[in-house]
Every structure is written in C-alpha cells, then in structure tokens.
Scaffold this motif. Structure first.
Motif, PDB file in Angstrom:
ATOM      1  N   TYR A  90       0.733  -1.232  -0.004  1.00  0.00           N
ATOM      2  CA  TYR A  90      -0.172  -0.105   0.162  1.00  0.00           C
ATOM      3  C   TYR A  90       0.716   1.204   0.028  1.00  0.00           C
ATOM      4  O   TYR A  90       2.193   1.196   0.277  1.00  0.00           O
ATOM      5  N   ASP A  91       0.240   2.392  -0.365  1.00  0.00           N
ATOM      6  CA  ASP A  91       0.926   3.699  -0.030  1.00  0.00           C
ATOM      7  C   ASP A  91       0.366   4.362   0.830  1.00  0.00           C
ATOM      8  O   ASP A  91      -0.717   4.137   1.435  1.00  0.00           O
ATOM      9  N   PHE A  92       1.128   5.262   1.483  1.00  0.00           N
ATOM     10  CA  PHE A  92       0.799   5.918   2.913  1.00  0.00           C
ATOM     11  C   PHE A  92       0.918   7.603   2.481  1.00  0.00           C
ATOM     12  O   PHE A  92       1.979   7.916   1.687  1.00  0.00           O
ATOM     13  N   SER A  93       0.387   8.198   3.356  1.00  0.00           N
ATOM     14  CA  SER A  93       0.635   9.705   3.264  1.00  0.00           C
ATOM     15  C   SER A  93       1.907   9.728   4.260  1.00  0.00           C
ATOM     16  O   SER A  93       2.196   9.030   4.872  1.00  0.00           O
ATOM     17  N   ASP A  94       1.987  11.125   4.398  1.00  0.00           N
ATOM     18  CA  ASP A  94       3.232  11.362   5.243  1.00  0.00           C
ATOM     19  C   ASP A  94       2.597  11.214   6.439  1.00  0.00           C
ATOM     20  O   ASP A  94       1.270  11.274   6.896  1.00  0.00           O
ATOM     21  N   PRO A  95       3.599  10.975   7.808  1.00  0.00           N
ATOM     22  CA  PRO A  95       2.801  10.599   9.075  1.00  0.00           C
ATOM     23  C   PRO A  95       2.103  12.020   9.506  1.00  0.00           C
ATOM     24  O   PRO A  95       2.573  13.015   9.401  1.00  0.00           O
ATOM     25  N   TYR A  96       0.708  11.458  10.282  1.00  0.00           N
ATOM     26  CA  TYR A  96       0.119  12.795  10.846  1.00  0.00           C
ATOM     27  C   TYR A  96       0.082  12.197  12.386  1.00  0.00           C
ATOM     28  O   TYR A  96      -0.641  13.633  12.909  1.00  0.00           O
ATOM     29  N   ILE A  97       0.691  11.387  12.989  1.00  0.00           N
ATOM     30  CA  ILE A  97       0.392  11.344  14.325  1.00  0.00           C
ATOM     31  C   ILE A  97       1.602  10.139  14.744  1.00  0.00           C
ATOM     32  O   ILE A  97       1.831   9.355  14.229  1.00  0.00           O
ATOM     33  N   THR A  98       2.094  10.497  15.984  1.00  0.00           N
ATOM     34  CA  THR A  98       2.931   9.344  16.449  1.00  0.00           C
ATOM     35  C   THR A  98       2.627   9.166  18.001  1.00  0.00           C
ATOM     36  O   THR A  98       2.065   9.872  18.565  1.00  0.00           O
ATOM     37  N   SER A  99       2.578   7.647  18.320  1.00  0.00           N
ATOM     38  CA  SER A  99       2.254   7.489  19.559  1.00  0.00           C
ATOM     39  C   SER A  99       2.782   6.056  20.069  1.00  0.00           C
ATOM     40  O   SER A  99       3.368   5.484  19.028  1.00  0.00           O
ATOM     41  N   ALA A 100       3.038   5.753  21.191  1.00  0.00           N
ATOM     42  CA  ALA A 100       3.518   4.544  21.514  1.00  0.00           C
ATOM     43  C   ALA A 100       2.437   3.514  22.088  1.00  0.00           C
ATOM     44  O   ALA A 100       1.244   3.890  22.629  1.00  0.00           O
ATOM     45  N   GLY A 101       2.787   2.051  22.020  1.00  0.00           N
ATOM     46  CA  GLY A 101       1.946   1.304  22.501  1.00  0.00           C
ATOM     47  C   GLY A 101       1.989   1.038  23.982  1.00  0.00           C
ATOM     48  O   GLY A 101       3.105   1.221  24.377  1.00  0.00           O
ATOM     49  N   VAL A 102       1.091   0.881  24.429  1.00  0.00           N
ATOM     50  CA  VAL A 102       1.165   0.611  26.020  1.00  0.00           C
ATOM     51  C   VAL A 102       0.539  -0.896  26.542  1.00  0.00           C
ATOM     52  O   VAL A 102      -0.644  -1.311  25.756  1.00  0.00           O
ATOM     53  N   LEU A 103       0.954  -1.462  27.397  1.00  0.00           N
ATOM     54  CA  LEU A 103       0.196  -2.718  28.173  1.00  0.00           C
ATOM     55  C   LEU A 103      -0.790  -2.322  28.933  1.00  0.00           C
ATOM     56  O   LEU A 103      -0.387  -1.916  29.931  1.00  0.00           O
ATOM     57  N   ILE A 104      -1.859  -2.580  28.957  1.00  0.00           N
ATOM     58  CA  ILE A 104      -2.928  -2.335  29.910  1.00  0.00           C
ATOM     59  C   ILE A 104      -3.392  -3.548  30.534  1.00  0.00           C
ATOM     60  O   ILE A 104      -3.798  -4.712  29.901  1.00  0.00           O
ATOM     61  N   ALA A 105      -3.879  -3.579  31.981  1.00  0.00           N
ATOM     62  CA  ALA A 105      -4.235  -4.558  32.694  1.00  0.00           C
ATOM     63  C   ALA A 105      -5.190  -4.300  33.650  1.00  0.00           C
ATOM     64  O   ALA A 105      -5.571  -3.037  33.680  1.00  0.00           O
ATOM     65  N   HIS A 106      -5.938  -5.161  34.160  1.00  0.00           N
ATOM     66  CA  HIS A 106      -7.077  -4.644  35.197  1.00  0.00           C
ATOM     67  C   HIS A 106      -6.362  -4.074  36.404  1.00  0.00           C
ATOM     68  O   HIS A 106      -5.148  -4.594  36.829  1.00  0.00           O
ATOM     69  N   LYS A 107      -6.833  -3.139  36.907  1.00  0.00           N
ATOM     70  CA  LYS A 107      -6.160  -2.335  38.209  1.00  0.00           C
ATOM     71  C   LYS A 107      -5.814  -3.535  39.303  1.00  0.00           C
ATOM     72  O   LYS A 107      -4.885  -2.893  40.161  1.00  0.00           O
ATOM     73  N   ASP A 108      -6.558  -4.473  39.415  1.00  0.00           N
ATOM     74  CA  ASP A 108      -6.457  -5.585  40.357  1.00  0.00           C
ATOM     75  C   ASP A 108      -5.129  -6.441  40.038  1.00  0.00           C
ATOM     76  O   ASP A 108      -4.704  -7.327  40.956  1.00  0.00           O
ATOM     77  N   ASN A 109      -4.722  -6.516  38.572  1.00  0.00           N
ATOM     78  CA  ASN A 109      -3.582  -7.384  38.232  1.00  0.00           C
ATOM     79  C   ASN A 109      -2.341  -6.606  38.839  1.00  0.00           C
ATOM     80  O   ASN A 109      -1.743  -5.901  38.122  1.00  0.00           O
ATOM     81  N   ASP A 110      -1.610  -7.353  39.870  1.00  0.00           N
ATOM     82  CA  ASP A 110      -0.426  -7.017  40.182  1.00  0.00           C
ATOM     83  C   ASP A 110       0.824  -8.132  39.705  1.00  0.00           C
ATOM     84  O   ASP A 110       2.024  -7.779  39.934  1.00  0.00           O
ATOM     85  N   LYS A 111       0.375  -8.791  38.826  1.00  0.00           N
ATOM     86  CA  LYS A 111       1.436  -9.914  38.205  1.00  0.00           C
ATOM     87  C   LYS A 111       2.030  -9.390  36.941  1.00  0.00           C
ATOM     88  O   LYS A 111       3.211  -9.608  36.676  1.00  0.00           O
ATOM     89  N   VAL A 112       1.217  -8.700  36.187  1.00  0.00           N
ATOM     90  CA  VAL A 112       1.659  -8.311  34.700  1.00  0.00           C
ATOM     91  C   VAL A 112       2.317  -6.860  35.187  1.00  0.00           C
ATOM     92  O   VAL A 112       1.739  -5.739  35.415  1.00  0.00           O
ATOM     93  N   LYS A 113       3.687  -6.618  35.038  1.00  0.00           N
ATOM     94  CA  LYS A 113       4.213  -5.348  35.130  1.00  0.00           C
ATOM     95  C   LYS A 113       5.165  -4.923  33.898  1.00  0.00           C
ATOM     96  O   LYS A 113       5.646  -4.115  33.874  1.00  0.00           O
TER      97      LYS A 113
END
Length: 276
Positions: free
Chosen positions: A130-153
């Motif tokens: 595919y073809d793309f336009s110039d980038p229009y936004i930049t962001s990072a991926g995050v790992l999201i867990a349930h607030k009660d989950n203390d095992k995944v860090k």
C-alpha cells in the motif's frame, strides 16, 4: 488451366491469411491502447475523486478518540476531523464508509474507498502493498491490565495470557511476539470492556486511546503497566499507484500543519500537539 486455378486458389488463401493477421494485430494494438487508458485512469485517482466530487474514506467508527460515534450518534474523532479537513483542502466532500478493522484492507483492495483514515501504523510489510501519506500522528503502544492485576508489570509477563486484540493490528503482532494468546475483538472499546470484566488478562493498545478512555471513564478499573520503547507513526493509507491523490493529501496535510489547524484539532482531542 487447372494449374492456373490452383495457383489462383493459393494466392487467394494467402491474401485471407494476411488480412486475418492484420486484423489480429489491429485488435492487439487496440487492446494495448485500451489497457493503457484504463491504467492511466487508475493511476490518476485524484482526477477520479475530483470528478466525483467525493473522497471515499474507510474508517472503523469504534476506535475513540480517532473514529467513533458521539452521544448523538454522529461519527467523530481525531482522524475524522483531520480527514474531513484534508478533503476540504482538496476541494471535495468526505464520505466515510464504516468497516470493521479486520475487513478494512480488503475494502480498500476492492475499491470500496479511496483511502483509509484509522490511525493505520506505517510499517514495511504494509508499505510493500500500500501507499501511505506523510505521518500525521505518533504514539507508543502500552500494555493495559486490570487495576487488580499485580502480576503483569512488563511485556514479558504476558506469555500464555489472553490478550484482547484486533487480529490484524500492530499490537496483535506485538502480543504474539511476547507469547500471548490472542482473543479477537472489533476494536479498542471492546478490548477494554473485556478487560474491565476480567474476561481477558491484558490488551496492548495505543496510549492516546487509553488516555482518552480514562478521560471519559475515570473510574474504569484498568491501568497502564508498561510502555513500548519504540513509538510508531500513522498515516492515511491508499492502494498502490494512487500517487496523484497521495501527493495532494500530503500538500493538504502540510498546509493544515503550517496554518495551525492541525494544532487546534490535536488539542481538541488530546490537549496537546501530538505530531512529534
């Protein structure tokens, strides 16, 4: 006399063969001309779009704050606002075609839309097709867990866990890389809802989407436990050989940034300029 008749018949047959060959060659030449004309029309997508007066835009409609429905049911979001402004600068009307993420690329291939506006990450495997336009936004991926989950860090902790992901997204690939079991979802909204209900363990998703979700639902029982080191850039996506339209979209994006319109749209949705 008999010999003359035979010679005459042979000459006549030879003339028919020459005529047939000439017709075949003419037909081939006409087909080549038709093919070149069709190819030229396909390549000049900008002209096609301007002749129609409409830019067909594929989007999810279920991926806040980029593309979603407000309380009145209207399609809105950062990508929707930006794509609408781009269409305006090109001189045509935007027409959004809502499609589930996993069917989005197939819809573009089938020419159901002229471009995709859905925070599509620019990456090498997609650029091959595919073809793309110039980038229009930049962001990072995050790992999201349930607030009660203390095992995944950390990302390394998700091996063997259930991760809610759109099947063909960058983040699904990341979750697979770390050994998670993928639970397919339609988009971010469904992923975090499953997470809040503890029906999955984690989701890897866009940081900006998480921030917007928490802004809308501050009591949602989810949290960010890790952030990816490499930020990714997104752009509008097109079929190959859409050069004329891509060039015009890039010109429009540059003007939108230069005159401050981009900053206004960005601050509306994120509270800051996200083109970094």
């Amino acid at each position: 006399m008999k010999k003359f008749t035979i010679i005459f018949a042979l000459l006549l047959s030879f003339m028919f063969v020459l005529a047939a060959c000439g017709k075949d060659n003419a037909d081939k030449d006409n087909k080549k001309t038709d093919n070149k004309t069709a190819e030229k029309a396909d390549n000049d997508l900008l002209k096609t779009v301007k002749d129609k007066g409409t830019l067909l835009i594929g989007t999810e409609g279920t991926y806040p704050p980029f593309t979603f429905h407000d309380t009145s049911g209207n399609l809105t979001g950062f990508d929707v606002d930006l794509a609408t402004e781009v269409a305006k600068r090109i001189g045509v009307k935007p027409e959004f075609k809502e499609t589930q993420w996993d069917a989005m690329f197939a819809g573009l291939d089938a020419k159901r839309f002229d471009m995709i506006a859905n925070e599509v990450g620019i990456r090498p495997d997609r650029q091959e097709k595919y073809d793309f336009s110039d980038p229009y936004i930049t962001s990072a991926g995050v790992l999201i867990a349930h607030k009660d989950n203390d095992k995944v860090k950390a990302f390394e902790d998700i091996k063997g866990l259930n991760a809610a992901q759109s099947m063909t997204s960058n983040y699904a690939d990341m979750a697979k890389k770390y050994g998670a079991k993928i639970v397919g979802v339609d988009g971010f909204q469904q992923a975090v809802e499953l997470l809040a209900q503890k029906r999955v363990d984690v989701t890897i998703n866009d940081k900006l989407s998480f921030l917007d979700y928490k802004k809308q639902k501050p009591d949602a029982p989810i949290k960010v436990v890790a952030t990816a080191n490499d930020a990714s850039s997104s752009g509008f996506m097109f079929r190959k050989k859409s050069d004329t339209l891509v060039d015009e979209v890039n010109k429009a994006l540059k003007d939108i940034v230069d005159d401050g319109t981009y900053k206004k749209i960005s601050e509306k949705w994120f509270g800051e300029d996200v083109l970094k």
